[in-house]
Design a protein around this motif. Structure first.
Motif, mmCIF file in Angstrom:
data_model
loop_
_atom_site.group_PDB
_atom_site.id
_atom_site.type_symbol
_atom_site.label_atom_id
_atom_site.label_comp_id
_atom_site.label_asym_id
_atom_site.label_seq_id
_atom_site.Cartn_x
_atom_site.Cartn_y
_atom_site.Cartn_z
ATOM 1 N N SER A 42 0.603 -1.003 0.063
ATOM 2 C CA SER A 42 0.061 0.020 -0.105
ATOM 3 C C SER A 42 0.876 1.024 -0.128
ATOM 4 O O SER A 42 1.572 1.834 0.732
ATOM 5 C CB SER A 42 -1.060 -0.304 0.836
ATOM 6 O OG SER A 42 -1.555 1.539 1.323
ATOM 7 N N PRO A 44 0.327 4.872 0.069
ATOM 8 C CA PRO A 44 -0.333 5.892 0.886
ATOM 9 C C PRO A 44 0.197 5.144 2.669
ATOM 10 O O PRO A 44 -0.145 6.280 3.379
ATOM 11 C CB PRO A 44 -1.639 5.511 1.263
ATOM 12 C CG PRO A 44 -2.265 4.584 -0.464
ATOM 13 C CD PRO A 44 -0.981 3.917 -1.010
ATOM 14 N N MET A 45 0.207 4.168 2.845
ATOM 15 C CA MET A 45 1.097 3.561 3.916
ATOM 16 C C MET A 45 2.779 3.626 5.022
ATOM 17 O O MET A 45 2.978 3.562 5.310
ATOM 18 C CB MET A 45 0.992 2.477 4.160
ATOM 19 C CG MET A 45 -0.787 2.394 5.005
ATOM 20 S SD MET A 45 -1.402 0.566 4.408
ATOM 21 C CE MET A 45 -0.109 0.045 6.070
ATOM 22 N N LYS A 54 5.418 -0.678 11.086
ATOM 23 C CA LYS A 54 5.374 -1.419 9.552
ATOM 24 C C LYS A 54 6.779 -1.283 9.876
ATOM 25 O O LYS A 54 7.541 0.206 8.555
ATOM 26 C CB LYS A 54 4.445 -1.095 8.739
ATOM 27 C CG LYS A 54 3.300 -1.365 9.517
ATOM 28 C CD LYS A 54 2.065 -1.911 7.730
ATOM 29 C CE LYS A 54 1.504 -3.433 9.014
ATOM 30 N NZ LYS A 54 0.264 -2.553 9.656
ATOM 31 N N VAL A 297 -5.021 7.322 -4.667
ATOM 32 C CA VAL A 297 -5.834 6.368 -4.994
ATOM 33 C C VAL A 297 -7.046 5.857 -5.810
ATOM 34 O O VAL A 297 -7.054 5.092 -6.251
ATOM 35 C CB VAL A 297 -5.475 5.996 -3.550
ATOM 36 C CG1 VAL A 297 -6.418 4.245 -3.564
ATOM 37 C CG2 VAL A 297 -4.299 5.540 -2.192
ATOM 38 N N GLN A 298 -8.195 7.330 -4.612
ATOM 39 C CA GLN A 298 -9.057 6.631 -5.703
ATOM 40 C C GLN A 298 -9.921 6.542 -7.016
ATOM 41 O O GLN A 298 -9.811 6.762 -7.778
ATOM 42 C CB GLN A 298 -10.041 7.416 -5.121
ATOM 43 C CG GLN A 298 -11.629 7.055 -4.133
ATOM 44 C CD GLN A 298 -12.844 7.601 -3.567
ATOM 45 O OE1 GLN A 298 -12.072 8.312 -2.889
ATOM 46 N NE2 GLN A 298 -13.606 7.402 -4.003
ATOM 47 N N VAL A 326 -8.074 12.157 1.839
ATOM 48 C CA VAL A 326 -7.715 12.021 3.238
ATOM 49 C C VAL A 326 -5.675 12.395 3.533
ATOM 50 O O VAL A 326 -5.359 11.448 2.717
ATOM 51 C CB VAL A 326 -8.051 10.577 3.742
ATOM 52 C CG1 VAL A 326 -7.147 10.760 5.179
ATOM 53 C CG2 VAL A 326 -9.486 10.151 3.945
ATOM 54 N N LYS A 328 -3.303 11.962 5.627
ATOM 55 C CA LYS A 328 -2.600 10.916 7.293
ATOM 56 C C LYS A 328 -1.520 11.767 8.060
ATOM 57 O O LYS A 328 -0.513 11.505 7.283
ATOM 58 C CB LYS A 328 -1.776 9.167 6.852
ATOM 59 C CG LYS A 328 -3.586 8.762 5.272
ATOM 60 C CD LYS A 328 -2.978 7.478 5.446
ATOM 61 C CE LYS A 328 -4.182 6.874 4.609
ATOM 62 N NZ LYS A 328 -4.769 6.141 3.661
ATOM 63 N N GLY A 378 -15.074 13.955 10.202
ATOM 64 C CA GLY A 378 -17.046 13.061 10.261
ATOM 65 C C GLY A 378 -17.440 13.357 9.153
ATOM 66 O O GLY A 378 -18.363 12.729 8.684
ATOM 67 N N LYS A 380 -17.231 14.338 6.287
ATOM 68 C CA LYS A 380 -16.525 14.014 4.584
ATOM 69 C C LYS A 380 -17.337 13.232 3.525
ATOM 70 O O LYS A 380 -18.109 14.005 2.634
ATOM 71 C CB LYS A 380 -15.872 13.021 5.056
ATOM 72 C CG LYS A 380 -14.997 12.420 3.147
ATOM 73 C CD LYS A 380 -13.971 11.232 3.818
ATOM 74 C CE LYS A 380 -13.906 10.022 4.635
ATOM 75 N NZ LYS A 380 -12.862 9.467 4.521
ATOM 76 N N VAL A 381 -18.495 12.403 4.244
ATOM 77 C CA VAL A 381 -18.865 11.848 3.175
ATOM 78 C C VAL A 381 -20.058 12.435 3.294
ATOM 79 O O VAL A 381 -20.665 12.323 1.806
ATOM 80 C CB VAL A 381 -19.525 10.409 3.846
ATOM 81 C CG1 VAL A 381 -20.563 9.380 3.361
ATOM 82 C CG2 VAL A 381 -18.308 9.203 4.278
#
Lengths: 392, 55
Positions: A42, A44-45, A54, A297-298, A326, A328, A378, A380-381
């Motif tokens: 990933s 983005p990670m 990680k 990503v999207q 987003v 991070k 919160g 966002k959606v």
């Protein structure tokens, strides 16, 4: 047997396309040419892996062998695509110093973008790194073992995320940014201020209005010479151990360009992700989709799903709904949906104790973008639903 | 209560918190989330094992 579909690149774009394609077509041969080791990870990670505990090895959730089995694909690792012969429908590949030609029925360019390298003077540039893939990240982590003081070039998305991660992991972090606030491309001033203050509280040292001019060797450490972006002649010196450059990305267009495939900022594709050559497609960070270069990503997930259908025989146009980004930065959770470039309108900003809700409205009062920090993330959606998509 | 992480983008679903803004109540277990649910950050689907349990 039919000639294979060949995908160049094994990042999120290439592998997601392969996975979506295999859901629809289990038989057409598929080959993936990748200059790296072919692990699935990933991206983005990468910018939160330190505090996420990680290691680079743990980030590689599936190796190339696993991916080859999952995808029923031939995966050519540490292999570079060097040229495309569009008339012969072949691609030249280079591995271990040997070249070969591979025939394709359809070719997909999922080559990503190249970090922009600034011209920095001095003999200390051996400690100037950028992180754009898992190999880079593994090198960065090995350098980090003996680095306590890190300068991050660029206070954009990637720079802020790494600054947060490094600082939270106990490093001393300096961010050097020519603009006067973080995430300047995306955020209105009060939201920039919120991110700035939250990261400051975590311990990040900001150097706004500044650029790195020189990097000199000074024993084991490096002396970074910062000059003012306004050319006032002032400069300051910083002692650091490592410099992480995060000043932006440039789509990888050279292979397409050399083959005479149309390019602009990225490899030019229509909504079916098709280039000027009907058998060559592009998606992800290297592509310019109906005028949009969106290295997030999207958009590439949406592109991969549409292109998988087209390659499987059902011509499909990609749709881009409103796609919030987003950021991070756990010190200051932030979500942004940038309004269209240079669109007239203004920000309507609601500063609350626990976050900022900023909505960009057109002169007619329709919402076109937003920036949310803290508790307001919160929303966002709900907000994304009322904002028109880019490609519908 | 477990947390689940999207393998593609790193999004974390915390069962204890749910996703109230998407109508998923706090305390909703991963297995009780509808099969047509997709990751709010990157859009990958639930059904493809792209979420992993992290704690």
């Amino acid at each position: 047997m039919a000639e294979p579909v060949i995908i160049v690149g094994s990042g999120l774009a290439g592998y997601t396309l392969a996975r979506e394609f295999r859901k629809l077509d289990k038989n057409t041969p598929l080959a993936i040419v990748t200059r790296d080791g072919g692990a699935f990870y990933s991206k983005p990670m990468l910018s939160n892996a330190l505090t996420g505990g990680k290691s680079p090895e743990q980030l590689a959730v599936f190796g190339a062998q696993d991916m080859a089995t999952q995808l029923q694909a031939e995966i050519l690792v540490r292999t570079v695509a060097t040229a495309i012969d569009r008339d012969g429908k072949t691609v030249d590949i280079l591995a271990d110093g040997a070249t070969a030609k591979r025939s394709y029925s359809r070719l997909v360019l999922a080559m990503g973008a190249e970090p922009i390298h600034l011209d920095i003077l001095g003999d200390g540039v051996d400690r100037l790194v950028s992180v754009n893939d898992l190999d880079d990240y593994a090198r960065f982590r090995s350098e980090l073992v003996r680095a306590e003081r890190i300068a991050v070039l660029g206070g954009g998305l990637v720079g802020c995320e790494f600054a947060n991660d490094l600082c939270a992991a106990g490093k001393t972090v300096h961010v050097i940014e020519p603009a006067h606030g973080p995430l300047q491309r995306f955020l209105p001033a009060p939201a920039q201020q919120a991110v700035k203050e939250a990261l400051e509280q975590l311990g990040v040292h900001w150097h706004f209005g500044s650029m790195l001019a020189e990097l000199h060797r000074d024993g084991e450490s490096r002396r970074a010479v910062l000059k003012r972006a306004d050319d006032s002649g002032e400069h300051i010196d910083l002692d650091v151990d490592l410099v992480l450059s995060a000043v932006g990305l440039r789509p990888r267009v050279h292979l397409a360009d050399a083959a005479g495939v149309q390019i602009a900022r990225g490899i030019v594709v229509d909504r079916a992700l098709r280039t000027s050559d009907p058998d060559i497609f592009a998606l992800g960070d290297c592509a310019e989709v109906s005028g949009h270069v969106l290295p997030f990503v999207q958009p590439l997930m949406n592109a991969a799903r549409a292109l998988a259908k087209t390659l499987a025989g059902q011509e499909t146009k990609v749709t881009y709904p409103a796609m919030p980004i987003v950021v991070k930065t756990p010190a200051c959770p932030t979500v942004v949906l940038p309004p269209p470039d240079r669109h007239p309108g203004s920000w309507s900003i609601d500063e609350r104790g626990d976050g900022i809700r900023a909505v960009f409205n057109s002169p007619e009062g329709s919402p076109l973008g937003f920036a949310l920090t803290g508790a307001a993330t919160g929303e966002k959606v709900a907000l994304a639903k009322v904002i028109p998509g880019l490609l519908e | 209560m477990a947390k689940w992480q999207c393998l593609v983008c790193g999004f974390i679903y915390d069962e204890a918190l749910g996703l109230p803004e998407e109508g998923i109540a706090p305390g909703t277990k991963w297995q009780d989330i509808p099969e047509d649910w997709v990751c709010p950050d990157c859009g990958v689907s639930k059904s493809e094992f792209e979420m992993i349990e992290i704690s």
